[in-house]
Write a protein that holds these residues in place. Structure first.
Motif, PDB file in Angstrom:
ATOM      1  N   LYS A  37       0.876  -1.259   0.191  1.00 46.31           N
ATOM      2  CA  LYS A  37       0.219  -0.173  -0.053  1.00 46.31           C
ATOM      3  C   LYS A  37       0.791   1.315   0.038  1.00 46.31           C
ATOM      4  CE  LYS A  37      -3.710  -2.387   2.676  1.00 46.31           C
ATOM      5  NZ  LYS A  37      -4.600  -2.256   3.825  1.00 46.31           N
ATOM      6  N   LEU A  38       2.171   1.178   0.080  1.00 50.91           N
ATOM      7  CA  LEU A  38       2.982   2.435   0.187  1.00 50.91           C
ATOM      8  C   LEU A  38       3.384   2.581  -1.243  1.00 50.91           C
ATOM      9  CD1 LEU A  38       5.593   0.848   2.998  1.00 50.91           C
ATOM     10  CD2 LEU A  38       3.416   2.627   3.245  1.00 50.91           C
ATOM     11  N   ASN A  39       3.550   3.972  -1.342  1.00 52.79           N
ATOM     12  CA  ASN A  39       4.155   4.514  -2.606  1.00 52.79           C
ATOM     13  C   ASN A  39       5.665   4.526  -2.639  1.00 52.79           C
ATOM     14  OD1 ASN A  39       5.270   6.669  -1.231  1.00 52.79           O
ATOM     15  ND2 ASN A  39       3.363   8.078  -1.456  1.00 52.79           N
ATOM     16  N   VAL A  40       6.284   4.848  -3.723  1.00 49.67           N
ATOM     17  CA  VAL A  40       7.651   4.594  -3.808  1.00 49.67           C
ATOM     18  C   VAL A  40       8.409   5.357  -2.786  1.00 49.67           C
ATOM     19  CG1 VAL A  40       9.733   5.118  -5.446  1.00 49.67           C
ATOM     20  CG2 VAL A  40       7.744   3.868  -6.303  1.00 49.67           C
ATOM     21  N   GLY A  41       8.075   6.703  -2.420  1.00 55.74           N
ATOM     22  CA  GLY A  41       8.791   7.472  -1.457  1.00 55.74           C
ATOM     23  C   GLY A  41       8.738   6.673   0.018  1.00 55.74           C
ATOM     24  N   GLN A  42       7.489   6.204   0.237  1.00 51.40           N
ATOM     25  CA  GLN A  42       7.374   5.667   1.701  1.00 51.40           C
ATOM     26  C   GLN A  42       8.035   4.335   1.661  1.00 51.40           C
ATOM     27  OE1 GLN A  42       2.969   5.385   1.370  1.00 51.40           O
ATOM     28  NE2 GLN A  42       2.625   7.321   2.710  1.00 51.40           N
ATOM     29  N   ARG A  43       8.333   3.655   0.590  1.00 51.47           N
ATOM     30  CA  ARG A  43       8.996   2.349   0.382  1.00 51.47           C
ATOM     31  C   ARG A  43      10.492   2.584   0.600  1.00 51.47           C
ATOM     32  NH1 ARG A  43       5.497   0.965  -4.057  1.00 51.47           N
ATOM     33  NH2 ARG A  43       7.254   0.544  -5.464  1.00 51.47           N
ATOM     34  N   ILE A  44      10.956   3.726   0.043  1.00 50.65           N
ATOM     35  CA  ILE A  44      12.201   4.147   0.277  1.00 50.65           C
ATOM     36  C   ILE A  44      12.483   4.344   1.712  1.00 50.65           C
ATOM     37  CG2 ILE A  44      14.005   6.197  -0.349  1.00 50.65           C
ATOM     38  CD1 ILE A  44      12.847   6.041  -2.925  1.00 50.65           C
ATOM     39  N   LYS A  45      11.564   5.033   2.159  1.00 44.91           N
ATOM     40  CA  LYS A  45      11.975   5.580   3.750  1.00 44.91           C
ATOM     41  C   LYS A  45      11.898   4.183   4.664  1.00 44.91           C
ATOM     42  CE  LYS A  45      10.045   8.200   7.544  1.00 44.91           C
ATOM     43  NZ  LYS A  45       8.882   9.256   7.908  1.00 44.91           N
ATOM     44  N   LEU A  46      10.952   3.524   4.338  1.00 42.71           N
ATOM     45  CA  LEU A  46      11.008   1.988   5.103  1.00 42.71           C
ATOM     46  C   LEU A  46      12.350   1.248   4.958  1.00 42.71           C
ATOM     47  CD1 LEU A  46       9.007   0.310   6.862  1.00 42.71           C
ATOM     48  CD2 LEU A  46       8.112  -0.487   4.968  1.00 42.71           C
ATOM     49  N   GLY A  47      12.883   1.382   3.641  1.00 43.35           N
ATOM     50  CA  GLY A  47      14.096   0.607   3.333  1.00 43.35           C
ATOM     51  C   GLY A  47      15.279   1.131   4.382  1.00 43.35           C
ATOM     52  N   PHE A  48      15.021   2.483   4.533  1.00 42.57           N
ATOM     53  CA  PHE A  48      16.178   2.987   5.657  1.00 42.57           C
ATOM     54  C   PHE A  48      15.638   3.000   6.971  1.00 42.57           C
ATOM     55  CE2 PHE A  48      17.235   5.503   1.891  1.00 42.57           C
ATOM     56  CZ  PHE A  48      18.667   5.635   2.226  1.00 42.57           C
ATOM     57  N   ILE A  49      14.499   2.877   7.544  1.00 39.39           N
ATOM     58  CA  ILE A  49      14.232   2.646   8.942  1.00 39.39           C
ATOM     59  C   ILE A  49      13.652   1.166   9.347  1.00 39.39           C
ATOM     60  CG2 ILE A  49      13.931   5.252   8.820  1.00 39.39           C
ATOM     61  CD1 ILE A  49      10.987   4.456   9.120  1.00 39.39           C
ATOM     62  N   GLU A  68      11.391  -6.510   6.878  1.00 44.86           N
ATOM     63  CA  GLU A  68      11.013  -5.543   6.033  1.00 44.86           C
ATOM     64  C   GLU A  68      11.787  -5.129   4.767  1.00 44.86           C
ATOM     65  OE1 GLU A  68       8.045  -3.021   9.005  1.00 44.86           O
ATOM     66  OE2 GLU A  68       9.921  -2.587   8.806  1.00 44.86           O
ATOM     67  N   ARG A  69      13.056  -5.111   4.985  1.00 47.83           N
ATOM     68  CA  ARG A  69      14.143  -5.085   4.119  1.00 47.83           C
ATOM     69  C   ARG A  69      14.269  -6.546   3.246  1.00 47.83           C
ATOM     70  NH1 ARG A  69      16.752  -2.875   8.656  1.00 47.83           N
ATOM     71  NH2 ARG A  69      18.167  -4.751   9.054  1.00 47.83           N
ATOM     72  N   ALA A  70      14.153  -7.499   3.895  1.00 53.97           N
ATOM     73  CA  ALA A  70      13.991  -8.879   3.043  1.00 53.97           C
ATOM     74  C   ALA A  70      12.896  -8.663   2.004  1.00 53.97           C
ATOM     75  CB  ALA A  70      13.613  -9.941   3.963  1.00 53.97           C
ATOM     76  N   ILE A  71      11.828  -8.141   2.340  1.00 50.30           N
ATOM     77  CA  ILE A  71      10.900  -7.885   1.127  1.00 50.30           C
ATOM     78  C   ILE A  71      11.145  -6.633   0.353  1.00 50.30           C
ATOM     79  CG2 ILE A  71       8.439  -7.187   0.846  1.00 50.30           C
ATOM     80  CD1 ILE A  71       7.949  -8.502   3.481  1.00 50.30           C
ATOM     81  N   LEU A  72      11.811  -5.660   0.738  1.00 50.64           N
ATOM     82  CA  LEU A  72      11.822  -4.604  -0.181  1.00 50.64           C
ATOM     83  C   LEU A  72      13.066  -4.560  -1.044  1.00 50.64           C
ATOM     84  CD1 LEU A  72      11.384  -1.617   2.699  1.00 50.64           C
ATOM     85  CD2 LEU A  72       9.929  -2.094   0.530  1.00 50.64           C
ATOM     86  N   ILE A  73      14.145  -5.521  -0.917  1.00 47.80           N
ATOM     87  CA  ILE A  73      14.998  -5.837  -1.616  1.00 47.80           C
ATOM     88  C   ILE A  73      14.791  -6.509  -3.068  1.00 47.80           C
ATOM     89  CG2 ILE A  73      15.787  -8.047  -0.734  1.00 47.80           C
ATOM     90  CD1 ILE A  73      18.227  -5.113  -1.642  1.00 47.80           C
ATOM     91  N   ARG A  74      13.345  -7.174  -2.877  1.00 46.38           N
ATOM     92  CA  ARG A  74      12.665  -7.757  -3.893  1.00 46.38           C
ATOM     93  C   ARG A  74      12.187  -7.008  -4.729  1.00 46.38           C
ATOM     94  NH1 ARG A  74      10.738 -13.237  -2.479  1.00 46.38           N
ATOM     95  NH2 ARG A  74      10.224 -13.617  -4.458  1.00 46.38           N
ATOM     96  N   ASP A  75      11.553  -5.575  -4.356  1.00 40.24           N
ATOM     97  CA  ASP A  75      10.741  -4.710  -5.030  1.00 40.24           C
ATOM     98  C   ASP A  75      11.351  -4.481  -6.510  1.00 40.24           C
ATOM     99  OD1 ASP A  75       9.491  -2.439  -6.034  1.00 40.24           O
ATOM    100  OD2 ASP A  75       9.147  -1.741  -3.947  1.00 40.24           O
TER     101      ASP A  75
END
Length: 389
Positions: free
Chosen positions: A258-270, A275-282
């Protein structure tokens, strides 16, 4: 590196000293002696003597060395390899943080019953969800043990956060916040261009169903053969546990979707490890780069990313581009052994591999033929010329 080893690599020691080194009788510390002996195992003249010396090396002395995080990687890997394993030393190696998580995962998935017993009593192995998951699938693990392992994996939060709450949930440290702001400023135009790109997972080659998990559609449970009558309660309980864990995993994916790109980028940092294990496959390249740019990402995570066959090429290029990752030998080894790693990167990094890894890489059928041929050539050169790079 032991000073005497530097001389040996330069062929600057007489034969009688080499013979003494292969017998482990030089007046140097146990740490240095084991490093020298492991190096000599690939020597055409003294290799057999060195291997015999290592095989009969005092167990307590070996444990003292193998328990140190600063021990030379080639020494740890020598004793880790199946053909060189000594049961009495494996618990010490398993607990050593210098042994990367991906090796523990392989051991957990394929190990014998004896290895399973070691991992079941290992505090480090039980604290790593990826290792626990691999161990629960080991053919030598009993159903009761597998159920206990699955239930021990840390459970995600029960409540479901709204998209913005998920992105803002963690309070980043000043270092993480500064890194995030710098990344946003550097890539402002790219972020704006991709802002509307929806979340999509890179397809998993081995388990394609995972790639559709973010679509919020609950997958039907797999069809299995009817269990025997007396096995029904245990089988039902195991299935219930699996469905609960699977649903919670899907919940995280659904929230991230449900997150947009900017929010996913922020989540990638914090964000946290899961969550990183999921986002690295974005599939969004900027999100992948954000994960790898976060000060929170650990060496063990990057080692795992480097060996994954379900990530996009950009991830491997970004790992190879960053000095803090490429100075980690396990990361380099995983990249070269990964068939998904771009050939130009593998050909550059293969030159830094140790003799022992080159030896096994020659026969790795998963990598391109070019890599195997280069590995064979480098192995011959390093094995016959005293290990010079």
């Amino acid at each position: 590196m032991a000073p005497i080893l530097e001389l040996i690599k330069k062929n600057a020691v007489p034969v009688n000293v080499m013979r003494s080194a292969a017998m482990g009788s030089l007046p140097i510390s146990a740490d240095e002696t084991l490093e020298v002996l492991v190096y000599l195992t690939n020597n055409s003249l003294f290799g057999q003597d060195a291997r015999m010396t290592l095989a009969r090396w005092d167990a307590q002395s070996a444990m003292d060395v193998l328990g140190k995080e600063t021990t030379a990687p080639d020494v740890l890997l020598y004793f880790w390899q199946e053909q060189n394993r000594r049961p009495g030393l494996m618990p010490t190696l398993i607990e050593n943080p210098a042994i990367p998580e991906n090796l523990l995962m392989e051991l957990a998935g394929d190990g014998s019953r004896e290895i399973v017993n070691m991992l079941l009593t290992s505090a480090r192995a039980r604290a790593l969800p990826s290792v626990v998951e691999a161990l629960s699938a080991n053919e030598y693990v009993t159903p009761a043990e597998a159920e206990a392992l699955r239930s021990s994996i840390a459970k995600p939060a029960e409540h479901e956060a709204a998209p913005q709450e998920l992105a803002d949930a963690a309070e980043p440290s000043p270092e993480v916040e500064a890194a995030h702001k710098a990344f946003e400023q550097e890539h402002a135009s790219e972020i704006a261009a991709e802002e509307g790109k929806p979340f999509e997972l890179v397809k998993d080659e081995e388990t394609p169903s995972e790639a559709t998990a973010a679509g919020a559609e609950e997958a039907a449970p797999p069809v299995s053969d009817p269990p025997q009558k007396e096995q029904v309660p245990a089988a039902a309980a195991a299935l219930d546990e699996f469905e609960v864990e699977e649903q919670k995993r899907l919940t995280i994916l659904q929230r991230v979707s449900k997150l947009n790109v900017g929010q996913r980028i922020k989540l990638g940092f914090i964000g946290n490890r899961e969550e990183r294990a999921i986002l690295i496959r974005d599939t969004a390249r900027l999100v992948q780069n954000a994960v790898l740019s976060s000060p929170k990402v650990t060496d063990a995570e990057v080692e795992s990313f480097a060996g994954s066959k379900n990530l996009q090429e950009n991830v491997f290029r970004e790992i190879a581009r960053q000095r803090r990752f490429i100075k980690l030998y396990p990361v380099v080894r995983n990249l070269v052994n990964n068939p998904k790693c771009p050939l130009d990167i593998s050909l550059t990094l293969i030159k830094t591999l140790m003799v022992y890894d080159l030896k096994s890489l020659r026969h790795n059928k998963n990598v391109p033929d070019t890599i195997r041929k280069v590995a064979a050539k480098l192995y011959t050169e390093k094995a016959t010329r005293g290990g010079k790079n």
